[in-house]
Design a protein around this motif. Structure first.
Motif, PDB file in Angstrom:
ATOM      1  N   LEU A   2     -64.584  91.584  25.272  1.00 21.83           N
ATOM      2  CA  LEU A   2     -65.641  89.665  25.128  1.00 21.83           C
ATOM      3  C   LEU A   2     -67.038  89.561  25.602  1.00 21.83           C
ATOM      4  O   LEU A   2     -67.740  90.232  26.132  1.00 21.83           O
ATOM      5  N   ILE A   4     -70.242  86.370  25.145  1.00 26.22           N
ATOM      6  CA  ILE A   4     -70.512  84.531  25.187  1.00 26.22           C
ATOM      7  C   ILE A   4     -71.525  84.542  24.372  1.00 26.22           C
ATOM      8  O   ILE A   4     -72.609  85.640  24.481  1.00 26.22           O
ATOM      9  N   VAL A  21     -66.952  81.747  24.986  1.00 26.68           N
ATOM     10  CA  VAL A  21     -66.421  82.393  25.323  1.00 26.68           C
ATOM     11  C   VAL A  21     -65.374  83.134  24.692  1.00 26.68           C
ATOM     12  O   VAL A  21     -64.512  82.676  23.985  1.00 26.68           O
ATOM     13  N   ARG A  56     -68.818  78.830  35.394  1.00 25.83           N
ATOM     14  CA  ARG A  56     -67.963  79.449  34.413  1.00 25.83           C
ATOM     15  C   ARG A  56     -68.559  80.517  33.942  1.00 25.83           C
ATOM     16  O   ARG A  56     -67.804  81.452  33.632  1.00 25.83           O
ATOM     17  N   TRP A  60     -66.557  85.015  33.662  1.00 22.86           N
ATOM     18  CA  TRP A  60     -66.251  85.134  33.187  1.00 22.86           C
ATOM     19  C   TRP A  60     -67.111  86.718  32.986  1.00 22.86           C
ATOM     20  O   TRP A  60     -66.985  88.049  32.662  1.00 22.86           O
ATOM     21  N   ALA A  65     -67.055  90.041  30.549  1.00 19.77           N
ATOM     22  CA  ALA A  65     -67.748  89.561  29.022  1.00 19.77           C
ATOM     23  C   ALA A  65     -68.978  89.831  28.812  1.00 19.77           C
ATOM     24  O   ALA A  65     -69.878  90.039  30.301  1.00 19.77           O
TER      25      ALA A  65
END
Length: 83
Positions: A2, A4, A21, A56, A60, A65
């Motif tokens: 993942l 961002i 994301v 958030r 993540w 991420a």
């Protein structure tokens, strides 16, 4: 994995980026899991230039991420400005 990163939006000569994301293998403006903020590089005056949902972002990052270089730079600069 993942990631961002920024997804390009806006119109000709007026770029606008969404912080998204997504899987690192997806195209830049392809599908994403969640939109957690935005970056408006041409903001003027009282317009908001950068915004991110801190809760958030923390979530993540907590699940593994990785931020892109540009997103990491934006978050760092704006964290200093908020302090």
């Amino acid at each position: 994995m993942l990631t961002i990163r920024l997804a390009l939006g806006g119109s000709k000569k007026r770029p606008f980026y969404h912080l998204t994301v997504t899987d690192s293998r997806n195209p830049r403006d392809g599908s994403h899991k969640e939109q957690i903020g935005f970056f408006n590089p041409v903001a003027r005056g009282q317009e908001v230039r950068f915004s991110v949902k801190e809760d958030r972002l923390a979530y993540w990052l907590g699940v593994g991420a990785q931020m892109s270089e540009r997103v990491a730079q934006l978050v760092k600069v704006n964290a200093k400005a908020a302090a």
